[in-house]
Design a protein around this motif. Sequence first.
Motif, mmCIF file in Angstrom:
data_model
loop_
_atom_site.group_PDB
_atom_site.id
_atom_site.type_symbol
_atom_site.label_atom_id
_atom_site.label_comp_id
_atom_site.label_asym_id
_atom_site.label_seq_id
_atom_site.Cartn_x
_atom_site.Cartn_y
_atom_site.Cartn_z
ATOM 1 N N LEU A 102 0.824 -1.209 0.000
ATOM 2 C CA LEU A 102 0.000 0.000 0.000
ATOM 3 C C LEU A 102 0.857 1.258 0.000
ATOM 4 C CD1 LEU A 102 -2.839 -0.990 2.511
ATOM 5 C CD2 LEU A 102 -2.981 -0.844 0.019
ATOM 6 N N VAL A 103 2.019 1.184 0.644
ATOM 7 C CA VAL A 103 2.955 2.312 0.621
ATOM 8 C C VAL A 103 3.524 2.508 -0.781
ATOM 9 C CG1 VAL A 103 5.178 3.121 1.536
ATOM 10 C CG2 VAL A 103 3.502 2.082 3.057
ATOM 11 N N GLY A 104 3.534 1.437 -1.579
ATOM 12 C CA GLY A 104 4.057 1.522 -2.943
ATOM 13 C C GLY A 104 5.452 0.964 -3.093
ATOM 14 N N LEU A 105 5.908 0.193 -2.104
ATOM 15 C CA LEU A 105 7.258 -0.366 -2.159
ATOM 16 C C LEU A 105 7.307 -1.504 -3.178
ATOM 17 C CD1 LEU A 105 9.948 0.134 -0.720
ATOM 18 C CD2 LEU A 105 9.341 -1.674 0.882
ATOM 19 N N GLU A 106 8.336 -1.505 -4.013
ATOM 20 C CA GLU A 106 8.437 -2.493 -5.080
ATOM 21 C C GLU A 106 8.643 -3.911 -4.545
ATOM 22 O OE1 GLU A 106 10.317 -0.169 -8.901
ATOM 23 O OE2 GLU A 106 11.680 -0.763 -7.289
ATOM 24 N N PHE A 107 9.407 -4.031 -3.482
ATOM 25 C CA PHE A 107 9.758 -5.345 -2.954
ATOM 26 C C PHE A 107 8.977 -5.653 -1.676
ATOM 27 C CE2 PHE A 107 13.539 -3.268 -4.817
ATOM 28 C CZ PHE A 107 13.605 -4.004 -5.984
ATOM 29 N N GLY A 132 12.959 0.753 5.030
ATOM 30 C CA GLY A 132 13.326 2.170 5.033
ATOM 31 C C GLY A 132 14.378 2.490 3.986
ATOM 32 N N SER A 133 15.396 1.624 3.882
ATOM 33 C CA SER A 133 16.424 1.836 2.854
ATOM 34 C C SER A 133 15.833 1.719 1.459
ATOM 35 C CB SER A 133 17.557 0.813 3.034
ATOM 36 O OG SER A 133 18.128 0.906 4.330
ATOM 37 N N ALA A 134 14.966 0.704 1.273
ATOM 38 C CA ALA A 134 14.381 0.485 -0.051
ATOM 39 C C ALA A 134 13.496 1.650 -0.481
ATOM 40 C CB ALA A 134 13.576 -0.811 -0.054
ATOM 41 N N VAL A 135 12.696 2.188 0.447
ATOM 42 C CA VAL A 135 11.804 3.281 0.071
ATOM 43 C C VAL A 135 12.596 4.560 -0.199
ATOM 44 C CG1 VAL A 135 11.296 4.278 2.360
ATOM 45 C CG2 VAL A 135 9.511 4.217 0.599
ATOM 46 N N LEU A 136 13.724 4.746 0.487
ATOM 47 C CA LEU A 136 14.578 5.901 0.195
ATOM 48 C C LEU A 136 15.210 5.776 -1.179
ATOM 49 C CD1 LEU A 136 16.400 6.683 3.578
ATOM 50 C CD2 LEU A 136 14.660 8.048 2.417
ATOM 51 N N PHE A 137 15.684 4.564 -1.503
ATOM 52 C CA PHE A 137 16.263 4.348 -2.819
ATOM 53 C C PHE A 137 15.223 4.542 -3.920
ATOM 54 C CE2 PHE A 137 19.448 1.383 -0.675
ATOM 55 C CZ PHE A 137 20.425 2.371 -0.636
ATOM 56 N N GLN A 138 13.988 4.103 -3.644
ATOM 57 C CA GLN A 138 12.954 4.112 -4.675
ATOM 58 C C GLN A 138 12.386 5.512 -4.900
ATOM 59 O OE1 GLN A 138 9.946 1.025 -4.281
ATOM 60 N NE2 GLN A 138 8.380 2.374 -5.165
#
Length: 362
Positions: free
Chosen positions: A227-232, A259-265
Motif C-alpha cells: 500500500l505504501v508503494g514499495l516495489e519489494f 526504510g532503505s528500499a523506500v529511500l532508494f525508490q
Amino acid sequence: MILDSGRWFWLVIAGIVVSLVYLLAPILTPFLTAALLAYLGDPLVDRLESWKLSRTLSVTAVFLSLFLFIVMFFLFLLPVLETQVKLFIGKVPAYLDWVVNVLAPYLQEHFHVDTSVLEVDKIKAVIAEHWQETGGIIRNAIHTISKSGFVVLGWVANLALIPIITFYLLRDWDRMVAYVDDLLPRSSAPLVARLARESDDVLGAFLRGQLMVMLSLAVIYSLGLSLVGLEFALLIGLIAGVVSFVPYLGLIVGVAIAGSAVLFQTQDVFDLFWVLAVFGVAQMIEGTLLTPLLVGERIGLHPVAVIFSVLAGGQLFGFFGILLALPVAAVLAVLLRYIHDTYKQSHIYSINAVDDALKGQE
C-alpha cells in the motif's frame, strides 16, 4: 544390575538413541519432517473427531489441506519471490550509484568518511557479472540436483516418503502416544507424563502459535508495504515475518530494509513515516491480538536458545539437525526447569545444609 538402577537404565537408553540418530541422520530427514507435520496437524484432527467425524476421514481432510497449502506455496509464492529477488539484484547497481552520488558527499563533509574504501565500482562489476545466475532459484536448484543421478533419486524418494509417512503418523498418532505411555515404568510414568505435557505445551506454543504469528506478520507487512508503494513489499514482508520469532528482530530488520528500499525508490525522507506506520501498526496488532490469541502468555523458549539450537543442530546434523533443533530445545527447556526446581527444593540448596556443615566443623 544396570536394569535395577533407573538412572543407569535411562542413561543407556539415551546413549543408544543419540548414537542411532547420529548414525542414521542422513535417512531420518523425511521421517522427522513427516513427524513435525503430523504433530502440527494432530490437534486439527482431534478437533474434527470431536465433531463426530471418523479418525480416517479427519486425517484425510487435514492431510489434503496441509499438502494443498504446501503445493500452493511452491507453485505460486516461490515464482513471485524469485521475480522479486531478480528485480532487487538487478537494481543493486542503481542503489550503489545513489549511495555514491547522494550519501558519499554528505558523509565526507560531515563525518570525514572516505567512501572510496568501499570500492563501489568493483562491487557493481561483480553483481553485473553474476546477478543472472543468482536470480533463478528454482532453475539453479534443479540444475544442482540434476548433476548427480543418485542425488535426484534421493530427493524424489524423500519427497515421496514425506506425505505417505505423514498420513500414517496422523492416523496412528494417538495410538502411538498411548503405546509409549504404556511402556513407561509405572513408578516414573506420572513424572514422565507431566514433563511430556509441559514439553508439548512449549513446543506446541512455538511451532503452532509462533508460526501462525510469523505468517500473519508476513502478510500484514507485505500488504502494508505494498500500500505504501514499495516495489519489494512481498520479499521484505516475508523476511521480516520469518525473523520475527525473535522479539523485535522482525521490526528492526523490516524497518531497516524497507526504510532503505523506500529511500532508494522515492528519495523522499517523508516516505519513511509510512514505513514506520506499517510496522508500528503490525507490532500493535501482534502485541494485543496475535500473540495472546495464538501463542499464549509465554512460549517457554528464549529467543537466544532458539537461535543457538537451530545453529547447533545445523552444524552437527545438517538439515536434519535444523528440523530436530526445536523439539530437542523444547524438551531440554522443560528438563532444565525441572532440574532447577528440584535443586531449589533439595537439601543441597537449603540453608540447613550450610548449618549442618558448620556444626560438623565444630
